[in-house]
Design an enzyme around this catalytic site. Sequence first.
Site, PDB file in Angstrom:
ATOM      1  CE  LYS A  81    -103.335 -77.436 -16.915  1.00 27.52           C
ATOM      2  NZ  LYS A  81    -102.447 -78.091 -15.917  1.00 27.52           N
ATOM      3  CB  SER A 156    -104.805 -80.508 -13.881  1.00 31.83           C
ATOM      4  OG  SER A 156    -103.580 -79.830 -14.080  1.00 31.83           O
ATOM      5  CB  SER A 180    -100.852 -81.391 -13.915  1.00 31.44           C
ATOM      6  OG  SER A 180    -101.839 -81.548 -12.951  1.00 31.44           O
TER       7      SER A 180
HETATM    8  N1  GLN Z   1    -103.134 -84.130  -9.187  1.00 31.96           N
HETATM    9  C1  GLN Z   1    -102.427 -83.150  -8.425  1.00 31.96           C
HETATM   10  C2  GLN Z   1    -103.401 -82.242  -7.734  1.00 31.96           C
HETATM   11  O1  GLN Z   1    -104.552 -82.496  -7.815  1.00 31.96           O
HETATM   12  C3  GLN Z   1    -101.496 -82.368  -9.304  1.00 31.96           C
HETATM   13  C4  GLN Z   1    -102.174 -81.354 -10.117  1.00 31.96           C
HETATM   14  C5  GLN Z   1    -101.208 -80.549 -10.916  1.00 31.96           C
HETATM   15  O2  GLN Z   1    -100.056 -80.950 -11.127  1.00 31.96           O
HETATM   16  N2  GLN Z   1    -101.648 -79.383 -11.326  1.00 31.96           N
HETATM   17  O3  GLN Z   1    -103.045 -81.314  -7.101  1.00 31.96           O
END
Ligand code: GLN
Length: 504
Positions: A81, A156, A180
């Site tokens: 990532k 994400s 995410s």
């Molecule tokens: N979807 C969640 C957010 O928008 C989690 C994102 C994540 O785990 N980085 O914050």
Amino acid sequence: MSENLDSLTAAQIASGVASGDFSAVEVARAALDAIDSRDAQVRAFLQVTPELALAAAEEVDARRAAGEELPPLAGVPFAIKDNMNLVGTRTTCASRMLETYESPYTATCVRRMLDAGCVPVGKANMDEFAFGSSTESSAFHPTGNPWDPDRVPGGSSGGSAAAVAAGMAALSLGSDTGGSIRQPAALCGVVGMKPSYGAVSRYGVVAFGSSLDQVGPFGRTVEDVALAMDALVAGGSDAFDGTSRAVEASFRAHVNDDVAGGRVGVIPELMRAPGLAPEVARAVEEAADALAAQGVELIEVDLPHLDAAIAAYYAIGPAEAFSNLARFDGVRYGYREPGCPNLAEQSAKSRARGFGAEAKRRQMLGAYLLSSGVYDKYYYAAQKARTLIARDYESAFGRVDAILMPVSPTAAFKFGELSDPTQMYLSDLFTISINIVGNGGVSVPVGLGADSGLPVAAQLVGRPFDDARLLSFARAVERGLASAGRGLAGAVAPLFAGKGGDLA
Ligand code: GLN
């Protein structure tokens, strides 16, 4: 011999390389070919790293030629990532803010995968600074879901999940602040694990919410995820991350443990949550049946304060993000707007140009929530809710070894379908509370949903630092589904399976 790389798991690649069935360089070339032929459609990568991949693979082959014993994941291609530093790559967080930022050092999680013999094929796309659930907020381009490129891969860590689902890497790393890793794993039909908070070092990973962030792996089988976990925890706690803890590298050793007599919690009320697609509810039931058939006792548990999880997360997460992202001011880090007469203007303009809409939204929310007269109303309340939710889990884990629930309320959605940010936030209902309490969680593919024809998944949540046991329950689900002709263990999305990326 001609074998499709994408049909091989990390376990098979490592054993084939160790026994000389094929070389690490052949595997690396096949992975790079697969990226060449498939990524124009998926767009999982922000940067492909052929030089680094071939150098790492050559080193593996040289060590084998010298008669050395190879590390456990020798020759396994992996994607990273793009919020994780790796020397020789940019670490952009999919943001204009860091578009040209060269990694000054290598993150501990990436270093440990390299030490285990893994071969880095590239940096994966993500929502900007990890804010999002669809990878649509990447400043550079969206990523397509390998099962249906008109749909999102989740987020994400959408690039990391899509790379594995499309057979362009056997393993990948993601980070999970509110879901995410688990949610894109669910939407892409792969296994994704968020370990307990502190099990994997966050050193060298760009911070979003420091009390919530955790690094973890994606793979196409539970065994592959177990192997990656062993690599990530090898070497014990990390002196560079004060929250990291030593964890025994016994994931692979325990992954096939018998689960008979184990107790898994189910939450009937959660299964009636508004917005939960019937095919996802059915997937969770199938996972429960698979466990029950192997002698697991299913026990009803209750998490009465779960309702507060999303609200608490959207106070704590943005507050932490606001302080973490203050460093991107064009002076300490990040894009610098040229020609400004003073620092204040330079910082304001750099931030205005460097950040996208969602990153701005989160930071403005965080700034407001932490302002005087406001923080006691929201931030304190969120911390109180955090304690209540943690107590709910503690009391449930007094009765069960793991809890089964959905991951994402629906299968992969279309680009633009969740354009209202609040709607997008609500889709994290089932993943967020686990970051709030810090326990481990894993998403296991169940099969293709009867209505959408797309991957659907179930989530297992474990006791804190009982992550190896958690994976053995996940493996039991995978095994039970496979024997019933369901599940997706080892599967590459059909659009890509067996197309290119051959081992010569
Ligand atoms: N979807 C969640 C957010 O928008 C989690 C994102 C994540 O785990 N980085 O914050």
